[in-house]
Design an enzyme around this catalytic site. Structure first.
Site, PDB file in Angstrom:
ATOM      1  N   TYR A 172      42.274  36.563  52.229  1.00 61.15           N
ATOM      2  CA  TYR A 172      41.110  36.906  51.334  1.00 61.15           C
ATOM      3  C   TYR A 172      41.806  37.443  49.542  1.00 61.15           C
ATOM      4  O   TYR A 172      41.434  37.251  48.466  1.00 61.15           O
ATOM      5  CB  TYR A 172      40.010  37.628  51.892  1.00 61.15           C
ATOM      6  CG  TYR A 172      39.019  37.966  50.814  1.00 61.15           C
ATOM      7  CD1 TYR A 172      38.215  36.988  50.762  1.00 61.15           C
ATOM      8  CD2 TYR A 172      38.609  39.309  50.327  1.00 61.15           C
ATOM      9  CE1 TYR A 172      36.776  37.558  50.009  1.00 61.15           C
ATOM     10  CE2 TYR A 172      37.285  39.949  49.536  1.00 61.15           C
ATOM     11  CZ  TYR A 172      36.292  38.562  48.979  1.00 61.15           C
ATOM     12  OH  TYR A 172      36.008  38.877  48.555  1.00 61.15           O
ATOM     13  N   LYS A 176      41.939  36.342  46.192  1.00 61.82           N
ATOM     14  CA  LYS A 176      40.898  36.720  44.749  1.00 61.82           C
ATOM     15  C   LYS A 176      41.784  36.563  44.178  1.00 61.82           C
ATOM     16  O   LYS A 176      41.896  37.127  42.617  1.00 61.82           O
ATOM     17  CB  LYS A 176      40.266  38.127  45.339  1.00 61.82           C
ATOM     18  CG  LYS A 176      38.690  37.406  46.382  1.00 61.82           C
ATOM     19  CD  LYS A 176      38.234  36.841  45.342  1.00 61.82           C
ATOM     20  CE  LYS A 176      37.178  36.588  45.951  1.00 61.82           C
ATOM     21  NZ  LYS A 176      35.451  35.797  45.650  1.00 61.82           N
TER      22      LYS A 176
END
Length: 273
Positions: A172, A176
C-alpha cells in the site's frame, strides 16, 4: 456553479466529500461508485439533494471510466472543475517486505502488482478519462483553475514511513508513493495549462464500519504505536471523516499554481497526523 467528480463515493471519506460538497446547492456532484447496489447511504442522501448524480465505474475496469466521463459530460456540457481521486484498494495486513518465505514468490508478486495495478494504473485510467473535461474547463476562464486531486497517505512519505517501524502496509505504501509521483508527472506534462494536479493525505482517519474484530484492533494498535514512534507528540487518536474532509477542502480551495504537483497533508503541510 462548480462541478465535482468524487470517486469511491459510497462510504467513508468519499461519501463525506459528497455530503459536504452537495450541501451547497450550486455545486453539481458526480459520485462515482464501484457497486451502486451497495450504496444505500448515497442514494438516501441523493433523495434530498438533487445536485448529486451517481455514476458507476471501477478501478479494475479501465473502460468503465470513459463511460463515466461521458455521463458527466452530458450533464456539464463537456467540462469538469474538480476531480477527486479517492477510490483505492486496501486489504488486510500483508507480510513484511522481507517476510515472504520460500514458495511464496507468487504471493509477493501478486500482492505488489495488485496494489500497483489498482491504485496507480487504475487511477491513471480514471484521470485520463476525465482529463479532457478538466482541460476544457481550464480554457473557459483564467480566473478559475480546475484541479485534479488524488488522495494518498502519509505512509507514502519516505521520510515519515522510515521512522515508524511499520512493516505490514508495504504494498500500500509503495503504491501510494508511486501515486504521488504520477501526480507530479501530470503536473509536469501540463505545466503550461491552467490546471493544478495535487496529492493530499487525509490524515489518520477512522473510517471503520461496524464492530472491529480482534485482528482489526491488533492492526490499529500496531499502527498507532508505529505512528507515535515517528511523531511522539501525536495524541494517538484518529480524526473523523468529517474533520478530514473539512480540512482537505480548505487546502484544496486555497491551492495555487505554485503547488502544482505537490504532496501535502490535510493540514496543508507535511504533518501527516
Amino acid at each position: 456553479m462548480s462541478s465535482y467528480v468524487v470517486t469511491g463515493a459510497n462510504r467513508g471519506i468519499g461519501f463525506e466529500f459528497v455530503k459536504q460538497l452537495s450541501s451547497q446547492s450550486e455545486n453539481t456532484i458526480f459520485a462515482v461508485v464501484r457497486n451502486p447496489s451497495a450504496s444505500k447511504d448515497l442514494y438516501d442522501l441523493q433523495k434530498s439533494r438533487e445536485n448529486i448524480h451517481v455514476v458507476e465505474a471501477d478501478l479494475t475496469n479501465p473502460t468503465s471510466w470513459k463511460s463515466a466521463a461521458d455521463a458527466v459530460a452530458k450533464v456539464t456540457g463537456g467540462t469538469l472543475d474538480v476531480l477527486i481521486n479517492n477510490a483505492a484498494y486496501m486489504t488486510p495486513p500483508v507480510p513484511a517486505i522481507d517476510a515472504y518465505g520460500e514458495g511464496q514468490e507468487s504471493k509477493l508478486t501478486s500482492d505488489y502488482v495488485d496494489f500497483f495495478q489498482i491504485n496507480v494504473v487504475g487511477t491513471i485510467h480514471a484521470t485520463n478519462a476525465f482529463l479532457p473535461l478538466i482541460l476544457a474547463a481550464s480554457k473557459k476562464s483564467a480566473s478559475s483553475t480546475p484541479k485534479v486531486v488524488t488522495l494518498s497517505s502519509g505512509v507514502a512519505d519516505i521520510k515519515f514511513i522510515s521512522k515508524t517501524g511499520l512493516d505490514f502496509l508495504a504494498p500500500y505504501a509503495v503504491a501510494k508513493a508511486a501515486q504521488a509521483a504520477v501526480t507530479a508527472q501530470y503536473a509536469s506534462t501540463h505545466y503550461q495549462d491552467n490546471v493544478i494536479f495535487f496529492t493530499v493525505s487525509p490524515g489518520f482517519v477512522n473510517t471503520a464500519v461496524g464492530t472491529p474484530t480482534e485482528d482489526d484492533l491488533a492492526a490499529f494498535t500496531k499502527i498507532v504505536t508505529s505512528f507515535k514512534r515517528a511523531v511522539p507528540e501525536w495524541n494517538g487518536y484518529p480524526i473523523t471523516p468529517e474533520q478530514s474532509v473539512t480540512s482537505m477542502l480548505a487546502v484544496i480551495g486555497n491551492l495555487t499554481k505554485e503547488q502544482n504537483g505537490a504532496f501535502l497533508s490535510h493540514k496543508g503541510n507535511e504533518e501527516w497526523l
